[in-house]
Design a protein around this motif. Structure first.
Motif, mmCIF file in Angstrom:
data_model
loop_
_atom_site.group_PDB
_atom_site.id
_atom_site.type_symbol
_atom_site.label_atom_id
_atom_site.label_comp_id
_atom_site.label_asym_id
_atom_site.label_seq_id
_atom_site.Cartn_x
_atom_site.Cartn_y
_atom_site.Cartn_z
ATOM 1 N N ALA A 174 1.061 -0.787 0.077
ATOM 2 C CA ALA A 174 0.613 0.344 -0.105
ATOM 3 C C ALA A 174 0.727 1.148 0.165
ATOM 4 O O ALA A 174 1.807 1.289 0.594
ATOM 5 C CB ALA A 174 -0.919 0.054 1.304
ATOM 6 N N VAL A 175 0.832 1.974 -0.720
ATOM 7 C CA VAL A 175 1.669 3.089 -1.227
ATOM 8 C C VAL A 175 1.858 3.960 0.606
ATOM 9 O O VAL A 175 3.346 4.254 -0.180
ATOM 10 C CB VAL A 175 0.401 3.992 -2.073
ATOM 11 C CG1 VAL A 175 -0.855 5.429 -1.355
ATOM 12 C CG2 VAL A 175 1.783 5.534 -2.380
ATOM 13 N N ASN A 176 0.618 4.336 1.389
ATOM 14 C CA ASN A 176 1.430 4.383 2.664
ATOM 15 C C ASN A 176 2.406 3.802 2.982
ATOM 16 O O ASN A 176 3.622 4.735 4.327
ATOM 17 C CB ASN A 176 0.087 5.382 3.009
ATOM 18 C CG ASN A 176 0.546 6.178 4.274
ATOM 19 O OD1 ASN A 176 1.229 7.248 3.494
ATOM 20 N ND2 ASN A 176 0.284 6.356 5.382
ATOM 21 N N LEU A 177 3.076 2.850 2.749
ATOM 22 C CA LEU A 177 3.836 2.338 3.706
ATOM 23 C C LEU A 177 5.329 2.365 2.792
ATOM 24 O O LEU A 177 6.070 1.760 3.515
ATOM 25 C CB LEU A 177 4.104 0.627 3.129
ATOM 26 C CG LEU A 177 2.329 0.230 4.461
ATOM 27 C CD1 LEU A 177 1.799 -1.377 4.809
ATOM 28 C CD2 LEU A 177 2.291 0.618 6.126
ATOM 29 N N TRP A 178 5.167 2.622 1.589
ATOM 30 C CA TRP A 178 6.674 2.874 0.563
ATOM 31 C C TRP A 178 7.375 3.839 1.664
ATOM 32 O O TRP A 178 8.894 2.985 1.498
ATOM 33 C CB TRP A 178 6.542 3.545 -0.186
ATOM 34 C CG TRP A 178 6.087 3.172 -1.412
ATOM 35 C CD1 TRP A 178 4.974 1.534 -1.182
ATOM 36 C CD2 TRP A 178 5.372 3.129 -2.543
ATOM 37 N NE1 TRP A 178 4.491 1.029 -2.071
ATOM 38 C CE2 TRP A 178 3.927 2.684 -3.187
ATOM 39 C CE3 TRP A 178 5.694 4.302 -3.307
ATOM 40 C CZ2 TRP A 178 3.881 2.338 -4.625
ATOM 41 C CZ3 TRP A 178 5.210 4.380 -4.541
ATOM 42 C CH2 TRP A 178 4.346 3.278 -5.580
ATOM 43 N N GLN A 179 7.029 4.687 2.092
ATOM 44 C CA GLN A 179 8.007 5.148 3.042
ATOM 45 C C GLN A 179 8.398 4.807 4.203
ATOM 46 O O GLN A 179 9.422 5.113 5.093
ATOM 47 C CB GLN A 179 7.727 6.828 3.509
ATOM 48 C CG GLN A 179 6.267 6.496 4.544
ATOM 49 C CD GLN A 179 5.176 7.729 4.912
ATOM 50 O OE1 GLN A 179 5.702 8.560 4.203
ATOM 51 N NE2 GLN A 179 3.817 7.905 5.028
ATOM 52 N N VAL A 180 7.911 3.697 4.661
ATOM 53 C CA VAL A 180 8.266 3.432 6.304
ATOM 54 C C VAL A 180 9.303 2.682 5.307
ATOM 55 O O VAL A 180 10.409 2.568 6.487
ATOM 56 C CB VAL A 180 6.969 2.065 6.579
ATOM 57 C CG1 VAL A 180 7.783 1.316 7.630
ATOM 58 C CG2 VAL A 180 6.110 3.120 7.246
ATOM 59 N N TYR A 181 9.038 1.571 4.624
ATOM 60 C CA TYR A 181 10.490 1.186 4.026
ATOM 61 C C TYR A 181 11.513 1.457 3.362
ATOM 62 O O TYR A 181 12.512 0.513 2.180
ATOM 63 C CB TYR A 181 9.761 -0.409 3.674
ATOM 64 C CG TYR A 181 8.968 -1.467 4.715
ATOM 65 C CD1 TYR A 181 9.843 -1.964 5.546
ATOM 66 C CD2 TYR A 181 7.991 -1.469 4.519
ATOM 67 C CE1 TYR A 181 9.264 -2.812 6.709
ATOM 68 C CE2 TYR A 181 6.764 -1.626 5.872
ATOM 69 C CZ TYR A 181 7.113 -2.515 6.419
ATOM 70 O OH TYR A 181 6.725 -2.827 6.774
#
Length: 362
Positions: A174-181
């Motif tokens: 999900a696009v909002n998780l890209w920044q997490v990883y």
């Protein structure tokens, strides 16, 4: 999937068994899962805390029941919690991880899913350490899962099975998780694309007369996508047979819409033999606003065409206010959801919102 979401927020009696007739209890369970004309039925995802006292459980579960909650999905086996919930008129279902099973891969690394780079989930899990995915094409995997479900349903305090992680690994997060990883996934990267084990490739070639190793862009093959949808669906079909044999309902937590589920986790949930489905319509993970919850429910309703009910899964940390939570509930119900399932802090304010939405308005 839930524990991946917990990177954003940490979620948060022994009673005598009642002497009711077993077949009556099962019939009641079935009717509660089915859609109802006049009443919305709400649900809760939770993990039982063994520090809870019997008095706390009785008070909590009574409040849930009074607010229109009909059942709880417990992520662990705790007979005390299950019986406490049932004593207050709630269903107690076992929330089970299906394809993501590090416990199984510890003893059977040969069951692991293999990515397009040839790496095994057993020793190189994607994203996070607990992402230990099994290959759905392996007959031993299906046998293991069927036996696991049989053993769980043999417990008289378990009212049904709720499946989670019944899919492949997220080929795209999900696009909002890209920044997490620190990942940009505008394309399907090989290290997250599963399963390319020898058995999957052999079975695919047998059915579709194509060699995956000879394809320049296997990730774009429509038949290869269908093969993987069907591999997961075959696992669901086998588990469904066990649930039916025990006359207990089978439900699943799935990705928010049929399109999203197919595209990013190879999950074809509109064609599964379920009693109800619980799409995780976590709008914040997709950088969407609250109205999208209604769109997601509507898409699922069209895909199911009335085969079984939808209960909209809402993620409490995604909402900025109680007003937004109530709007999310209303968007879901107006677009066809048979109720709401809550993941996150089920406080008194949220219970009040659910209580206001127990019956359908004419």
């Amino acid at each position: 999937m839930k524990k991946l979401f917990k990177l954003f927020a940490i979620v948060a009696i022994t009673l005598l068994a009642t002497g009711c007739n077993t077949s009556t209890k099962q019939t009641e369970t079935k009717s509660l899962v089915a859609a109802d004309e006049n009443v919305y039925k709400h649900w809760v995802w939770t993990n039982p805390n063994e520090n809870d006292t019997d008095e706390e459980l009785a008070a909590r579960y009574k409040k849930y029941h009074d607010a229109g909650v009909v059942g709880i999905f417990f992520e662990a086996d705790s007979e005390r919690h299950y019986r406490a919930a049932k004593a207050e008129g709630l269903q107690a279902h076992r929330w089970m991880w299906i394809m993501n099973r590090g416990d199984a891969l510890k003893d059977h690394p040969e069951w692991a899913a293999i990515n397009r780079k040839g790496e095994s989930c057993a020793d190189k899990p994607p994203y996070v350490g607990y992402y230990k995915w099994m290959c759905p094409s392996q007959p031993e995997v299906a046998e293991f899962l069927v036996n696991d479900v049989k053993n769980t349903l043999a417990k008289d305090y378990v009212d049904g099975i709720h499946m989670d992680y019944v899919r492949f690994c997220d080929v795209v997060l999900a696009v909002n998780l890209w920044q997490v990883y620190d990942i940009v996934q505008t394309q399907e990267l090989p290290e997250y694309d599963y399963c390319y084990c020898d058995l999957c490739k052999s079975k695919f070639k047998e059915k579709y007369k194509q060699d995956l190793d000879s394809m320049e862009y296997p990730q774009e093959s429509l038949s290869w996508r269908t093969f993987r949808y069907d591999a997961v669906s075959n696992i669901v079909n086998k588990i469904s047979e066990v649930a039916k044999a025990n006359n207990k309902p089978l439900t699943a937590a799935v990705f928010p819409t049929p399109d999203v589920a197919k595209r990013i986790v190879r999950q074809d949930w509109t064609n599964w033999p379920l009693d109800a489905v619980f799409p995780m319509i976590y709008h914040g993970f997709y950088k969407e606003e609250v109205p999208w919850i209604g769109d997601a429910v509507a898409q699922g309703m069209r895909g199911l065409d009335g085969r079984f009910p939808i209960y909209a899964g809402l993620y409490m940390p995604d909402f900025k206010s109680n007003e937004e939570i109530e709007q999310g509930v209303e968007y879901a119900l107006k677009n066809g959801a048979s109720g709401i399932s809550i993941f996150g802090n089920l406080n008194d304010d949220v219970l009040d919102i659910l209580s206001r939405h127990k019956t359908r308005t004419k």
